[in-house]
Structure formats: structure tokens, C-alpha cells
Design an enzyme around this catalytic site. Structure first.
Site, mmCIF file in Angstrom:
data_model
loop_
_atom_site.group_PDB
_atom_site.id
_atom_site.type_symbol
_atom_site.label_atom_id
_atom_site.label_comp_id
_atom_site.label_asym_id
_atom_site.label_seq_id
_atom_site.Cartn_x
_atom_site.Cartn_y
_atom_site.Cartn_z
ATOM 1 N N GLY A 102 -57.600 -32.305 -2.503
ATOM 2 C CA GLY A 102 -58.405 -33.648 -2.222
ATOM 3 C C GLY A 102 -57.204 -34.272 -1.406
ATOM 4 O O GLY A 102 -57.847 -35.291 -0.453
ATOM 5 N N GLU A 125 -57.359 -24.979 -3.820
ATOM 6 C CA GLU A 125 -58.460 -24.953 -4.694
ATOM 7 C C GLU A 125 -58.851 -23.722 -5.209
ATOM 8 O O GLU A 125 -59.065 -23.442 -6.333
ATOM 9 C CB GLU A 125 -59.451 -25.658 -4.174
ATOM 10 C CG GLU A 125 -59.489 -27.142 -4.232
ATOM 11 C CD GLU A 125 -58.870 -28.100 -2.791
ATOM 12 O OE1 GLU A 125 -58.211 -26.855 -2.079
ATOM 13 O OE2 GLU A 125 -59.203 -28.987 -2.737
#
Ligand code: 3H9
Length: 696
Positions: A102, A125
Site C-alpha cells: 500500500g 502482497e
């Protein structure tokens, strides 16, 4: 709510700092605070540009992983990114340390990115079993092209700032120690030029590569099939990058979001997040004070230059720690050194280290034939033959030779550390350091704490493990410690199953279908069937003994449970099957068809059961430590989280029920461990057990 950002003004530039230590994770309060600052700076007539930076050692470690699986709160990351991207004033991300997940997605929503030369930028991720869920799969391909984006996103590995500059992922590098000042200067130039701020979402020049060559995605999938085997997330990442090429931006973003939400709720991501936290948890030893001073380790001695000793030495050389290595015979020493050099040269040929690195590392290695040379080492690791009397003799000698404050460690994989320590006058400085073969590759290190090992010695060993890039897990003294003690249960069942009618290849396939790299019989063939066997003492009764007598000793003799060709490809052996049948007949075992399901249960449930005993006896601190051992020492797939997490998924009540049925049929090998039975009766789980233990 405490504010999670700081804002100051430098001329016409607002500098907003993400400040949620330790990694500036983008939890709800940081997102809220950041969105408010962006709005404030946006409406401040004195501000013409915004610099976003991170406090502490990095820009941003990404979304707050602890929030996954909980109800969403406040503005989400896509909402925040839209606010940043929509800002009428240019926003510049100033990146140092790391931008991950993020954090990178936030940087991609900014209009520009600058970074220090040492910064690293990535979308990890996939390692958590998910896809980037805040625009990463849509914006990154628009900057670096789909092919490069696929590599970055499906590997999860960060790229260095210089490489990021070359691909256009960052616009400029700053001086290492002038990040914010240089970012402000960059912003001032933008203000002076007064050009409109570029938004990545509007670009589509780099996407042509994926549109013109739709086969690119299939080719990428095929090239990486082995690496992706069993994992769901890489395929989902590919689908999202493809969506970036085929769908309008907003639609692609919605597709990514849907995919993210599906994966984050799935079993694989839950397991991979469990492993992420379990790895960090393993480093924490509750009874050691956090400020315990560590003992200095500046020189390491190793006894034994065989496969194990050599591999162990490489770990320290790689970390720049000088090593003295001692062997009994000149020839064995020469052979050991040549192997280490060959390994390094192989790595250099693959381009992973330079020719100079090879020489630097070899230069740190001092070989010798005399144990006296180890006198001034801070730590000596013994990697000699697996025999208690021999090890006690070596430790007695080391104790007399090596300086009094040094740590003495054994790499034994089964033997009693306390008995070894008792051969010295410094049992508080003795412990086990159990490396896994190949020791320069496998990440696991079992740190075995003896009854008398001093706290500072344990803490030093745990920290040293980290320093040499290992995942250290604390184990107590018992036969085989955590990993091999559990392995023995699986092996006993595998041996029994082939007598009852399964074939070695069937047992191995059931285990590899679960995602482990090899089954029990392929593993014995690799290690050698003759470990601990000798012709003089062989009774010729078990399958293993008979195979050894026939010189079927494993891969090294070209034959073991399987036959091997020159490329070490295994094929089933009719001879072995005949030996198994004969042994079964002699023991009065009736052979029958055995289902895969029976193999799975009989091999794995006793492992879980043994894990419960290890926990109950305090030989492992947590169930999650057992998972870390099996993932990093034996290749248990991270996507099912290790044996204990896997057991929680099945349900402990179901496992106990099946163990009881197997006990009735096959005897006490399957008797449920008291802890497992209790947890099952209470409707508990290993993860709840760990949580309760943590709270004390
Ligand atoms: C993501 O971003 C999803 C988005 O695409 C979409 C969302 C909609 N969250 O590792 P350390 C904790 S997914 C929460 O020892 P280091 C960690 O548990 C995220 N906690 O430090 C530990 O806690 P404790 C993508 C986190 O210096 C403490 O911080 N990002 C997070 O060796 C220190 O951690 C990643 O996958 C987090 N994101 O390494 C990056 N990160 O002290 C994950 C850390 O209680 N993080 N913690 O044990 C890392 O790789 C490393 O932590 C990092 C620092 C390299 C950043």
C-alpha cells in the site's frame, strides 16, 4: 484519536510525514489523518505543492495487515489514493528505506516520486497470498509496462531505486541524506514550471505491449509454472495486470478490488499472514529481558569441513564474519575448501555475487588441522559425526582449549545437548545450533537451549541467527528437537504403510500433492539410507537394512527406494517392491489397497499429535514456532501455514476423532496427546492456545 501525521510548511511546499512507527503501516487512523492533511494543504492558498514522506527508517510498509479480516473503518486506501491523485496541487512521494505494498500504491497515486539511492520499492502482497488491492496492479503496468509489472508483482521482491529510476518508476534520485530537502527543491521546480500534474491513470502508452501481444500473459504463466505451483495469488496477479491492459482504469480498479477481497478472505492468504506474524513471533523469547546484553561474536570456529560444516561456514562468511575451520585430515579439509569455493563460483556464474565477493569470502576463511587454532574464537560450532561419545570428547577438548567466555555449540540433529554440555566445565555456555541441509541454503536454525544454557547465550544465538539471514526458532532438549522429532512420526507411518500395501511412490505423491517438495522415501534416498547403518550390525530384517545390504543406499549409489538415472530422475523399482512384499510376508502383514486419504491421515495426524506433545512439554514455545520449523526446514508450503495451522483448519475435534479410530485399528502410535485431546474437547485451536500463552 492521536494524529498519525505531521505537517509543516517550507515556503510554498507542505511536507506531510507519515508517522506510525515502526513501519508507518496505513491503518485506519493514518489514512484518516493523511486524507485530512491532503485536504488541508489543498485548500491552503499559501501551499502550491505537497511532499509526502515517512518518519523513521522507511517511507511506508503498506496496509496494516492486522486490519485484514476485520470490518473496514473510515476511508479506504483506494479512497485516499483517489484524493491524492485528484489533488490540484502536485504531490511528490519522497521515498527512503522501503515503500512496500500500500505504501508503493500511495506513491503511485502521487504525481511524482523521488527516492534515495538506497531505497527499495515493491509490491510484496503476493507473499501474503493477495494481490495489491489499492491500484498497484493497475498503475504499475502503466509506468513500467505489463511484462516488468508481472515480474515485480508476482515475485513480490522490491526493486532498488536505481532500477526504479531506469524503468521510470521514480522520477529522480535524491542525495542519500537530503531526501526531504531535495524533494522540496523538486517541488519548487514544478511550481516554477507550472505544468499540469501527470496522473498515472491517464497513461496508456506502456500498455500497448500487453494489448499487442496477449500471448505475453500465457507465456509468463508457463515460464513460472514451477514457482507458482499450488499458489492462488500469482494467477490472480496475472489476471489483474491483464485487466489493466484490457479494461478502462476504473473498471480495472474494480476488478482488482474484487480479486483482493476474494483472496484476503481465502484460506491461503490467512495461512500466509499467519506465517508472516509467526516468523516475527519466533524471535521473541518471553523469559529473556529485551535489554539483555549480547555477547560479541567476531570470529567463529567450526569443527568439521564436510557438507554440513562447509555449509555452516558459508553462512558466516556471507555475513562478513571470519571463520576458522578445522578438520582431522588434510585431504578432507582440502575437499571441504574446494566445495565451498565451487559453491561460491557457481553463485558468481549465476551473477548473484561478483568474482571479488568470492575472493573476499574465501579470504575470511582460515583452514587448519589443529583444534588449538580455535582458542580465540567467540563461538565454536561442532559439526562432526553424529555420535554422543565422540561429541562429548570433542567438547571436553574444546573446553580446555577455547577461551573461557566463548560459546560452544553442537550441530547435532538428535543428541542430548545436556549430556554434551556436561562434558565441559561451562555448561551455561553450551547450546545446540541445528542447521538444516544444505546449510548455506535452508533458512531454518533450531537454537537448542540446554538445561543450564545462560540467557545471554540464548539471546546471542537468536540474534546471530538473524544476522546470518536465518530464521531462528528456540527448541528444548529432546530427541530430534522440534523438526526431526515430528519427522520421525511421519517416517514411521510411511514405513508401515508400504508394508501394508502402499508403494513408496504413492506415499511420496500424497505428500508432494500437499505441496511439500518431496515425500518420505525420496527424502531418505537423498539423505542416504545408510545413515546409522553398518554391515557388521545389520540384522537384515527391515526394508531399509536389506536395501543397504544390496547397496541400494540412495541417490549417491544411483539406487535406493527408487532407481536414478544420470540426471537423478527417479523411477519406481520392482526390486524394492519385491523386498517390501517379502518383509511384509515374513512379518505376517497382509497387503491391501490403501487409499490416498488413509496415507494423508496416517502420515500427518501423528505429526500434529507429536507437535502437541512438544508444545505441552515446553520444547517449543508456540504452535506457530512448529509451523516455522516445518516451513523453513522441510518445505511445508507456506500457503497452508505449517502443520499446526493446517490442523486448526481441519478442526482439532475431527483430528482427535480420526486418531481414536486409528488407535483402535493400529494401536498406541495414534493415541491422542493429552493437550490435543483437551483442546479438541474445549473446541479450541493451536492458534488460540498460542494467544492464551502469550497473555501468560
Ligand atoms: C498491502 O499493502 C495491501 C494493499 O495492497 C491493499 C490494501 C487494501 N502491517 O518485520 P519487522 C509489524 S499488504 C502491520 O520486524 P523490519 C511487524 O509485525 C502489506 N504490521 O521489521 C512487527 O511487529 P512486532 C504489504 C506490520 O524492520 C513490526 O511491525 N506490505 C506491517 O525487519 C516490525 O516489523 C508488506 O507485506 C504491516 N504492513 O522490516 C510489508 N509490517 O514488533 C510487510 C510490519 O509486534 N512488512 N509490521 O513483531 C515487512 O516486510 C517488514 O516489516 C519491513 C520492516 C520490511 C517493512
Amino acid at each position: 484519536m492521536s494524529d498519525r501525521t505531521e505537517m509543516r510548511r517550507e515556503g510554498r511546499v507542505a511536507v506531510i510525514t507519515l508517522a506510525t512507527p515502526p513501519v508507518n503501516a496505513l491503518g485506519a487512523s493514518l489514512r484518516e489523518s493523511l486524507a485530512r492533511r491532503i485536504a488541508e494543504a489543498g485548500s491552503d492558498p499559501e501551499v502550491s505543492a505537497i511532499v509526502l514522506t515517512g518518519a523513521g527508517k522507511l517511507f511506508c510498509g503498506g496496509a496494516d495487515i492486522t486490519e485484514f479480516g476485520r470490518p473496514p473503518q473510515g476511508i479506504d486506501l483506494n479512497g485516499l489514493n483517489a484524493a491524492v491523485e485528484g489533488s490540484a496541487k502536485p504531490v511528490i512521494a519522497a521515498i527512503h528505506g522501503q515503500a512496500l505494498g500500500g505504501g508503493t500504491e500511495l506513491a503511485l497515486a502521487c504525481h511524482h516520486r523521488v527516492a534515495t539511492p538506497s531505497a527499495r520499492i515493491g509490491l510484496p502482497e503476493v507473499k501474503l497470498g493477495i494481490v495489491p488491492g489499492a491500484g498497484g496492479t493497475q498503475r504499475l503496468p502503466r509506468v513500467v509496462g505489463p511484462r516488468k509489472a508481472l515480474e515485480i508483482i508476482t515475485s513480490g521482491n522490491p526493486v532498488g531505486a536505481r532500477a526504479a529510476l531506469e524503468t521510470g518508476l521514480v522520477d529522480a534520485l535524491t542525495a542519500e541524506d537530503r531526501l526531504v530537502a531535495d524533494a522540496i527543491a523538486f517541488a519548487e521546480r514544478l511550481i516554477a514550471e507550472g505544468r499540469p500534474s501527470p496522473r498515472i491513470r491517464d497513461r496508456d502508452d506502456r500498455l500497448a505491449e500487453g494489448r499487442d501481444d496477449p500471448g505475453l500473459f500465457d507465456a509468463f504463466r508457463a515460464e513460472n509454472a514451477k514457482r507458482f505451483r499450488g499458489f492462488e495469488a500469482p494467477e490472480a496477479c496475472i489476471a489483474c495486470v491483464r485487466a489493466a491492459c484490457t479494461m478502462p482504469f476504473e473498471q480495472g480498479l474494480a476488478f482488482e478490488r474484487e480479486t483482493f477481497l476474494r483472496l484476503v478472505a481465502g484460506a491461503q492468504s490467512i495461512a500466509q499472514r499467519h506465517v508472516f506474524f509467526a516468523e516475527r513471533e519466533a524471535a521473541k523469547i518471553p523469559d529473556l529481558p529485551a535489554d539483555l546484553p549480547l555477547l560479541p561474536i567476531t570470529r567463529v570456529g567450526i569443527i568439521g569441513a564436510g557438507t554440513m560444516g562447509g555449509g555452516i561456514a558459508m553462512n558466516f562468511l556471507n555475513a562478513g564474519i571470519p571463520v576458522r575451520i578445522v578438520e582431522a585430515k588434510a585431504e578432507a579439509l582440502e575437499r571441504g575448501l574446494a566445495t565451498i569455493r565451487r559453491n561460491y563460483e557457481g553463485t558468481a556464474r549465476k551473477g548473484r555475487i561478483s568474482a571479488t565477493d568470492v575472493e573476499t569470502r574465501m579470504g575470511l576463511l582460515a583452514p587448519g588441522l589443529d583444534v588449538e587454532a580455535l582458542a580465540d574464537c567467540d563461538l565454536v560450532i561442532e559439526a562432526a559425526f553424529e555420535n554422543l561419545d565422540l561429541k562429548r570428547e570433542i567438547f571436553g577438548r574444546l573446553d580446555r582449549i577455547v577461551k573461557a567466555e566463548a560459546i560452544l555449540a553442537s550441530n547435532t540433529s538428535y543428541l542430548d545437548i545436556d549430556a554434551i554440555a556436561a562434558a565441559t566445565a561451562r555448561p551455561e555456555r553450551v547450546l545446540g545450533l541445528h542447521f538444516f541441509s544444505p546449510a548455506n541454503v535452508m533458512r531454518l536454525l533450531e537454537v537448542v537451549r540446554g538445561a543450564k544454557t545462560a540467557p545471554a547465550v540464548v539471546a546471542t544465538a537468536m540474534a546471530l541467527g538473524r544476522r546470518i539471514g536465518k530464521i531462528a526458532v528456540l527448541a528444548g532438549v529432546c530427541h530430534g528437537f522440534i523438526g526431526n522429532r515430528i519427522l520421525a512420526q511421519r517416517q514411521a507411518q510411511a514405513n508401515r504403510l508400504v508394508l501394508e500395501g502402499a508403494t513408496p511412490q504413492q506415499v511420496d505423491r500424497v505428500i508432494t500433492d500437499l505441496g511439500l517438495p518431496m515425500g518420505p522415501f525420496a527424502m531418505i534416498d537423498l539423505a542416504g539410507l545408510d545413515l546409522g547403518w553398518s554391515r557388521e550390525t545389520s540384522k537384515g530384517e527391515t526394508v531399509r537394512e536389506i536395501l543397504c545390504e544390496r547397496d541400494r543406499r540412495g541417490q549417491k549409489t544411483g539406487r535406493g527406494f527408487y532407481d536414478y538415472d544420470e540426471a537423478r530422475k527417479a523411477t519406481p523399482s520392482a526390486e524394492v517392491e519385491a523386498v517390501i512384499r517379502a518383509v511384509a510376508a515374513r512379518q505376517g502383514v497382509t497387503q491391501r489397497e490403501i487409499s490416498d486419504e488413509e496415507i494423508r491421515e496416517r502420515c500427518l495426524y501423528p505429526m500434529v499429535n507429536e507437535g502437541a506433545k512438544i508444545l505441552d512439554e515446553g520444547k517449543a514455545l508456540r504452535a506457530s514456532d512448529i509451523d516455522i520449523v516445518w516451513i523453513n526446514g522441510y518445505g511445508w508450503p507456506v500457503y497452508s501455514g505449517g502443520p499446526m495451522h493446517w490442523a486448526d483448519g481441519i478442526g482439532l475435534a475431527r483430528i482427535v476423532e480420526r486418531l481414536r479410530a486409528l488407535e483402535a485399528e493400529h494401536g498406541p502410535d495414534f493415541t491422542p496427546a493429552p493437550l490435543l485431546a483437551t483442546l479438541a474437547a474445549e473446541g479450541g485451536s493451536f492458534s488460540a492456545f498460542d494467544k492464551a500463552r502469550r497473555k501468560g
